[in-house]
Design an enzyme around this catalytic site. Structure first.
Site, mmCIF file in Angstrom:
data_model
loop_
_atom_site.group_PDB
_atom_site.id
_atom_site.type_symbol
_atom_site.label_atom_id
_atom_site.label_comp_id
_atom_site.label_asym_id
_atom_site.label_seq_id
_atom_site.Cartn_x
_atom_site.Cartn_y
_atom_site.Cartn_z
ATOM 1 N N ASP A 161 0.598 -1.328 0.512
ATOM 2 C CA ASP A 161 0.019 -0.071 -0.034
ATOM 3 C C ASP A 161 0.965 1.077 0.131
ATOM 4 O OD1 ASP A 161 0.815 -0.103 2.297
ATOM 5 O OD2 ASP A 161 -0.714 -1.127 3.252
ATOM 6 N N ASN A 212 -6.986 -1.703 14.187
ATOM 7 C CA ASN A 212 -8.354 -2.642 14.275
ATOM 8 C C ASN A 212 -8.812 -3.839 13.111
ATOM 9 O OD1 ASN A 212 -7.700 -1.759 11.739
ATOM 10 N ND2 ASN A 212 -9.473 0.488 11.826
ATOM 11 N N HIS A 227 -7.097 -4.289 10.129
ATOM 12 C CA HIS A 227 -6.877 -4.000 9.228
ATOM 13 C C HIS A 227 -6.030 -5.298 8.414
ATOM 14 C CE1 HIS A 227 -4.273 -0.056 9.592
ATOM 15 N NE2 HIS A 227 -3.728 -1.307 9.373
ATOM 16 N N GLU A 232 -9.284 -1.750 5.343
ATOM 17 C CA GLU A 232 -10.241 -1.527 7.097
ATOM 18 C C GLU A 232 -11.254 -1.906 7.018
ATOM 19 O OE1 GLU A 232 -8.524 0.231 8.554
ATOM 20 O OE2 GLU A 232 -8.325 2.365 8.115
#
Ligand code: GLP
Length: 240
Positions: free
Chosen positions: A66, A134, A136, A141
Site C-alpha cells: 500500500d 482495528n 486491518h 479497513e
C-alpha cells in the site's frame, strides 16, 4: 494455520526474517509481498544484516501492499521513502524489481489497474503482513464490504490516529490510501503475519479465533491454506 509465539518482539522479527530468507534461497525468482509499519522495521534490519553476511536479493521481486494518496515518493512520510530507508537502500534488489503503488498520481483508477497487472504478472510466493489495531491488513479497513483488487480506501479515524506517530501532527496524516485488495493478498502462496505488543492482542485474537467477518479483515486469513501468525507474548496474551 500455524501460530508461533516468541518471548519478545526481537525473536518474532528474527523468525520472520528467517522465513523470508528461506523463501529467497529456495526459489530461483522469488516474489515477496512486503509490508510497512513499525512492526516491520526490525524484520528489514535483520534482512539487511543477512545481506551483509551473504544473502543476495538480485533475483528477488518485491510488491508492497500500500501507499498513502497525495504523498510524492520523495516525501519522507511516504511508504516509498520507508522502504528505501529501511530496506531498499541497503540491499542489492534491482530497481526495476521493486513495486509500490503510486499514490501521487491524478489517475488513481489507472494506478490501481496497473498495480493489478503487476500482481497478475508476479504471483506472490511469500506475503508479509502486519495488522492494524482495528484488524486491518494492508490498508483494507474494517467495512461491510471488502474489495478484491487494488483500490482507493478512506482511512478510518483509528488508523489515522495510530499512524500519526510517524507524522509531525495528526492533521498531516493522509486520509486516503491505495492498497492491494483481499483477493490479491489471499492469492499469495504463503502468508506470514507478524504482530507484537499488547495493543495488537485483541485484533490478533479476533483474527485467529474470531468468526470470519469483513469488520476484522485479518480474520479472512483463516481461509488461507498456508498462513503463519508470528507473535510475541504480549500480542498473544488473549489467545487461549
Ligand atoms: C499501516 C500499514 C499496515 C500495517 C499497520 C500496522 O497501517 N498500512 O500494513 O500492518 O500499519 O503498523 P504498525 O506495525 O506500525 O503497528
Amino acid at each position: 494455520m500455524e501460530v508461533r509465539v516468541f518471548p519478545d518482539a526481537y525473536g518474532a522479527a528474527l523468525y520472520t526474517a528467517t522465513l523470508v530468507e528461506t523463501t529467497i534461497r529456495q526459489l530461483s525468482s522469488p516474489v515477496l509481498g512486503l509490508a510497512t509499519g513499525g512492526t516491520m522495521i526490525p524484520v528489514y534490519q535483520h534482512l539487511v544484516q543477512f545481506h551483509r553476511r551473504g544473502l543476495r536479493f538480485e533475483h528477488v521481486t518485491t510488491i508492497n501492499l500500500d501507499e498513502y494518496i497525495g504523498l510524492e515518493p520523495t516525501d519522507r512520510h511516504s511508504y516509498h521513502a520507508f522502504m528505501r530507508e529501511h530496506f531498499f537502500d541497503h540491499v542489492d534488489l534491482p530497481l526495476d524489481c521493486r513495486h509500490i503503488p503510486s499514490g501521487a498520481t491524478c489517475d488513481l483508477t489507472a494506478a490501481c489497474q496497473a498495480y493489478d497487472e503487476i500482481l497478475r504478472a508476479h504471483p506472490i510466493d511469500l506475503q508479509l503482513l502486519g495488522i492494524g489495531v482495528n484488524g486491518h491488513i494492508g490498508f483494507n479497513e474494517p467495512a461491510d464490504h471488502l474489495k478484491p483488487h487494488t483500490h482507493v480506501v478512506e482511512l478510518t479515524e483509528d488508523t489515522i490516529r495510530q499512524n500519526a506517530r510517524f507524522f509531525d501532527a495528526e492533521e498531516r496524516v493522509p486520509t486516503r490510501a491505495i492498497t492491494m485488495g483481499l483477493q490479491s493478498i489471499l492469492f499469495a502462496k504463503r502468508i506470514v503475519l507478524l504482530a507484537v505488543g499488547a495493543s495488537k492482542a485483541q485484533a490478533v485474537r479476533e483474527a485467529i479465533i474470531g468468526d470470519i467477518r469483513t469488520t476484522v479483515p485479518a480474520s479472512l486469513l483463516q481461509l488461507h491454506p498456508q498462513v503463519t501468525f508470528v507473535l510475541d507474548e504480549a500480542a498473544a496474551q488473549q489467545l487461549p
